[in-house]
Design a protein around this motif. Sequence first.
Motif, PDB file in Angstrom:
ATOM      1  N   GLN A   4       1.027  -1.038  -0.286  1.00 18.14           N
ATOM      2  CA  GLN A   4      -0.081  -0.176   0.038  1.00 18.14           C
ATOM      3  C   GLN A   4       0.384   0.944  -0.046  1.00 18.14           C
ATOM      4  O   GLN A   4       0.502   2.629  -0.861  1.00 18.14           O
ATOM      5  CB  GLN A   4      -1.008  -0.029   1.157  1.00 18.14           C
ATOM      6  CG  GLN A   4      -2.382  -0.864   1.277  1.00 18.14           C
ATOM      7  CD  GLN A   4      -3.254  -0.678   2.736  1.00 18.14           C
ATOM      8  OE1 GLN A   4      -2.457  -0.799   3.688  1.00 18.14           O
ATOM      9  NE2 GLN A   4      -4.543  -1.168   1.774  1.00 18.14           N
ATOM     10  N   ARG A   5       1.889   1.602   0.399  1.00 17.56           N
ATOM     11  CA  ARG A   5       2.729   2.270   1.273  1.00 17.56           C
ATOM     12  C   ARG A   5       3.522   2.507  -0.856  1.00 17.56           C
ATOM     13  O   ARG A   5       3.116   4.009  -1.365  1.00 17.56           O
ATOM     14  CB  ARG A   5       3.966   1.663   2.013  1.00 17.56           C
ATOM     15  CG  ARG A   5       4.858   3.748   2.031  1.00 17.56           C
ATOM     16  CD  ARG A   5       5.579   3.136   3.532  1.00 17.56           C
ATOM     17  NE  ARG A   5       4.748   2.892   4.158  1.00 17.56           N
ATOM     18  CZ  ARG A   5       4.968   2.566   5.947  1.00 17.56           C
ATOM     19  NH1 ARG A   5       5.571   0.822   4.928  1.00 17.56           N
ATOM     20  NH2 ARG A   5       4.399   1.910   6.317  1.00 17.56           N
ATOM     21  N   MET A   6       3.626   2.112  -1.297  1.00 13.03           N
ATOM     22  CA  MET A   6       4.676   1.528  -2.377  1.00 13.03           C
ATOM     23  C   MET A   6       3.544   1.675  -3.207  1.00 13.03           C
ATOM     24  O   MET A   6       3.679   3.116  -4.091  1.00 13.03           O
ATOM     25  CB  MET A   6       4.774   0.322  -3.046  1.00 13.03           C
ATOM     26  CG  MET A   6       5.771   0.471  -4.865  1.00 13.03           C
ATOM     27  SD  MET A   6       5.895  -1.431  -5.171  1.00 13.03           S
ATOM     28  CE  MET A   6       3.916  -2.135  -5.317  1.00 13.03           C
ATOM     29  N   PHE A   7       2.328   1.791  -3.278  1.00 13.29           N
ATOM     30  CA  PHE A   7       1.267   2.155  -3.991  1.00 13.29           C
ATOM     31  C   PHE A   7       0.975   3.677  -4.170  1.00 13.29           C
ATOM     32  O   PHE A   7       0.551   5.060  -4.610  1.00 13.29           O
ATOM     33  CB  PHE A   7      -0.322   1.470  -4.149  1.00 13.29           C
ATOM     34  CG  PHE A   7       0.062   0.272  -5.113  1.00 13.29           C
ATOM     35  CD1 PHE A   7      -0.448   0.524  -6.369  1.00 13.29           C
ATOM     36  CD2 PHE A   7       0.096  -0.864  -4.682  1.00 13.29           C
ATOM     37  CE1 PHE A   7      -0.074  -0.811  -7.124  1.00 13.29           C
ATOM     38  CE2 PHE A   7       0.526  -2.009  -5.482  1.00 13.29           C
ATOM     39  CZ  PHE A   7       0.110  -1.689  -6.974  1.00 13.29           C
ATOM     40  N   ILE A   8       0.777   4.192  -2.518  1.00 10.73           N
ATOM     41  CA  ILE A   8       0.991   5.644  -2.801  1.00 10.73           C
ATOM     42  C   ILE A   8       1.530   6.615  -3.527  1.00 10.73           C
ATOM     43  O   ILE A   8       1.714   7.506  -3.475  1.00 10.73           O
ATOM     44  CB  ILE A   8       0.829   5.815  -1.108  1.00 10.73           C
ATOM     45  CG1 ILE A   8      -0.485   5.407  -0.255  1.00 10.73           C
ATOM     46  CG2 ILE A   8       0.500   7.347  -0.348  1.00 10.73           C
ATOM     47  CD1 ILE A   8      -0.438   5.527   0.979  1.00 10.73           C
ATOM     48  N   TYR A   9       3.531   5.874  -2.920  1.00 17.58           N
ATOM     49  CA  TYR A   9       4.254   6.656  -3.707  1.00 17.58           C
ATOM     50  C   TYR A   9       4.493   6.311  -5.552  1.00 17.58           C
ATOM     51  O   TYR A   9       4.708   7.591  -5.887  1.00 17.58           O
ATOM     52  CB  TYR A   9       5.529   5.898  -3.312  1.00 17.58           C
ATOM     53  CG  TYR A   9       6.255   6.456  -1.572  1.00 17.58           C
ATOM     54  CD1 TYR A   9       5.931   6.943  -0.609  1.00 17.58           C
ATOM     55  CD2 TYR A   9       6.720   5.456  -1.332  1.00 17.58           C
ATOM     56  CE1 TYR A   9       5.772   7.718   0.316  1.00 17.58           C
ATOM     57  CE2 TYR A   9       6.926   5.433   0.521  1.00 17.58           C
ATOM     58  CZ  TYR A   9       6.639   6.422   1.095  1.00 17.58           C
ATOM     59  OH  TYR A   9       7.025   6.515   1.955  1.00 17.58           O
ATOM     60  N   PHE A  10       3.808   5.236  -5.413  1.00 17.16           N
ATOM     61  CA  PHE A  10       3.250   5.432  -7.254  1.00 17.16           C
ATOM     62  C   PHE A  10       2.459   6.220  -7.730  1.00 17.16           C
ATOM     63  O   PHE A  10       2.833   7.048  -8.771  1.00 17.16           O
ATOM     64  CB  PHE A  10       3.546   3.639  -7.938  1.00 17.16           C
ATOM     65  CG  PHE A  10       2.823   3.293  -8.931  1.00 17.16           C
ATOM     66  CD1 PHE A  10       4.275   3.474  -9.515  1.00 17.16           C
ATOM     67  CD2 PHE A  10       1.839   3.224  -9.318  1.00 17.16           C
ATOM     68  CE1 PHE A  10       3.830   2.852 -11.318  1.00 17.16           C
ATOM     69  CE2 PHE A  10       2.008   2.756 -10.656  1.00 17.16           C
ATOM     70  CZ  PHE A  10       2.947   3.065 -11.439  1.00 17.16           C
ATOM     71  N   ASP A  11       1.492   6.253  -6.816  1.00 17.85           N
ATOM     72  CA  ASP A  11       0.454   7.109  -7.088  1.00 17.85           C
ATOM     73  C   ASP A  11       0.476   8.512  -7.646  1.00 17.85           C
ATOM     74  O   ASP A  11       0.187   9.552  -8.296  1.00 17.85           O
ATOM     75  CB  ASP A  11      -0.642   6.851  -6.236  1.00 17.85           C
ATOM     76  CG  ASP A  11      -1.154   5.866  -6.314  1.00 17.85           C
ATOM     77  OD1 ASP A  11      -1.195   4.797  -7.953  1.00 17.85           O
ATOM     78  OD2 ASP A  11      -2.647   5.781  -5.702  1.00 17.85           O
ATOM     79  N   LEU A  12       1.791   9.147  -6.006  1.00 12.29           N
ATOM     80  CA  LEU A  12       2.068  10.638  -6.317  1.00 12.29           C
ATOM     81  C   LEU A  12       3.094  10.535  -7.396  1.00 12.29           C
ATOM     82  O   LEU A  12       2.838  11.447  -8.004  1.00 12.29           O
ATOM     83  CB  LEU A  12       3.150  10.804  -4.884  1.00 12.29           C
ATOM     84  CG  LEU A  12       1.764  10.604  -3.710  1.00 12.29           C
ATOM     85  CD1 LEU A  12       2.969  10.821  -2.479  1.00 12.29           C
ATOM     86  CD2 LEU A  12       0.943  11.761  -3.938  1.00 12.29           C
ATOM     87  N   GLY A  13       3.916   9.819  -7.519  1.00 10.19           N
ATOM     88  CA  GLY A  13       5.063   9.556  -9.507  1.00 10.19           C
ATOM     89  C   GLY A  13       4.339  10.039 -10.323  1.00 10.19           C
ATOM     90  O   GLY A  13       4.551  11.281 -11.346  1.00 10.19           O
ATOM     91  N   LEU A  14       3.126   8.826 -10.633  1.00  7.65           N
ATOM     92  CA  LEU A  14       2.084   9.454 -11.311  1.00  7.65           C
ATOM     93  C   LEU A  14       1.242  10.355 -11.395  1.00  7.65           C
ATOM     94  O   LEU A  14       0.747  11.361 -12.554  1.00  7.65           O
ATOM     95  CB  LEU A  14       1.271   7.970 -11.482  1.00  7.65           C
ATOM     96  CG  LEU A  14       1.574   6.750 -11.748  1.00  7.65           C
ATOM     97  CD1 LEU A  14       0.458   5.792 -11.973  1.00  7.65           C
ATOM     98  CD2 LEU A  14       2.623   7.204 -12.920  1.00  7.65           C
ATOM     99  N   GLY A  15       0.724  11.244 -10.555  1.00  4.33           N
ATOM    100  CA  GLY A  15       0.178  12.282 -10.014  1.00  4.33           C
ATOM    101  C   GLY A  15       0.883  13.438 -10.779  1.00  4.33           C
ATOM    102  O   GLY A  15       0.191  14.986 -10.916  1.00  4.33           O
ATOM    103  N   VAL A  16       2.041  13.744  -9.877  1.00  3.84           N
ATOM    104  CA  VAL A  16       3.653  13.920 -10.874  1.00  3.84           C
ATOM    105  C   VAL A  16       3.331  14.747 -12.235  1.00  3.84           C
ATOM    106  O   VAL A  16       3.566  15.554 -12.821  1.00  3.84           O
ATOM    107  CB  VAL A  16       4.757  14.335  -9.960  1.00  3.84           C
ATOM    108  CG1 VAL A  16       6.080  15.070 -10.629  1.00  3.84           C
ATOM    109  CG2 VAL A  16       4.418  14.342  -8.631  1.00  3.84           C
ATOM    110  N   ILE A  17       3.711  13.606 -12.806  1.00  5.15           N
ATOM    111  CA  ILE A  17       3.845  13.351 -13.874  1.00  5.15           C
ATOM    112  C   ILE A  17       2.782  14.195 -14.782  1.00  5.15           C
ATOM    113  O   ILE A  17       2.560  14.569 -16.018  1.00  5.15           O
ATOM    114  CB  ILE A  17       3.951  11.994 -15.047  1.00  5.15           C
ATOM    115  CG1 ILE A  17       5.091  11.097 -13.876  1.00  5.15           C
ATOM    116  CG2 ILE A  17       4.255  10.981 -16.120  1.00  5.15           C
ATOM    117  CD1 ILE A  17       5.764   9.951 -14.206  1.00  5.15           C
ATOM    118  N   GLY A  18       1.751  13.705 -14.104  1.00  2.81           N
ATOM    119  CA  GLY A  18       0.160  14.279 -14.787  1.00  2.81           C
ATOM    120  C   GLY A  18      -0.595  15.104 -14.687  1.00  2.81           C
ATOM    121  O   GLY A  18      -0.648  15.958 -15.650  1.00  2.81           O
TER     122      GLY A  18
END
Length: 407
Positions: A264-278
């Motif tokens: 879950q923590r990894m996916f939070i970081y992953f989602d944040l990274g995708l959000g920045v890219i988005g």
Amino acid sequence: VSAGERIAAIPGVNFVYPYDAMTVRVRCGDSTFNSKAQALPAVAMGSKLLARFAAGRAFASDTAGEALISKDLARQLGFASPDSAIGGKLIVSVRISTIDSALAHVVNDKGVSILDRLHEVEIDSLLNRPYRNRVLRREGGELVRRFVRGFTEAQESVADTLTICGVREDGRRGRMGIEDVIVPMRTAERFNARGVRGGPVEILAAASSGTLFGDVGGEAGGGKSYTLVTLDYDPKVLSSTISDSVKAMGFRVFSFAEQFVEIQRMFIYFDLGLGVIGLIALFTASLGIANTMIMSINERRREIGVLKSLGADDSDIRALFLVESATIGLLGTLGGILAGWTLTRIVSAIIQEFMRREGVPVMDLFALPWWLIAIAIAIGLTVSILAGYYPAARASRIDPVAALRNE
């Protein structure tokens, strides 16, 4: 008190059972296969991981002469269905290494006895130090070779005939996987009674752990050592509490609950990274739309002048270019959704095929609900309209006389 008993005494732990696996040869009728067996206590059969039966039942006790097999092994043994395997006789044999066989090879190996080798030594020359050292190295190495050869290669076969009492659904593979044959704990101990079971790799592992010739330095009173134990605990108790208690005893812990938290923590970081890219992509897209609209205005100044000379006011010109900007954003958003959906379908098909091969329940890892599509379209339209607002306002302020005169 053993480590297992101390772990079992932790509040919330229902029972503890070790991972005790062995390489076996199983025979049923005319079918013989090499397989892996696992020794488990009868109490462990109540856990959800082990309670899935295609036919039959769990063994009655830790001393029962019964065995459980997987559905896959039942097919390999030639049973037409899981029900037909119940009551069948399964001969389980294990190769064991003994000290007796090792010492026997030290005394005599391939017809050459230790006395024959001693007769080759020149007694008078032993006073010569180089000769004595050479003889000691040679004969010492030969003794070690004979011992290891006798221990690892001259293995005995210990067999037991067990009754198939149940056929399990094929279990998960990997860290928490269940082997194809399950035997009661006390029944499996008969395989250990005369020596060390397994092949060279297992023997080397036992030597590395210091348990090759018995458990030394372990709990008071002896007992067998295990590299892995599984805990079944009350679901009402926090897994982190039990994990902390086990870690406090000096053991390492693997928990799917803890792994899930890490995932879950990894996916939070992953989602944040995708959000920045988005956000970067949206900013870049808005600049692209604004640039496209400004170039369009510069190329269509005469058209704007004609429209204003025919009676179009500033709001009409602004609305015209805002609609054009929104159309560009809508088409781009729909194209992105289609491309993303196609990519997820391809990746999902690959992952699902991998799940089937590993025996993991197949599931869809990607979802595209209607509300997510609606949000994406709304964001795309909003960004495109905002990006087109400045060019549209600039187009509405063009003087029609100046525009027509320049043309």
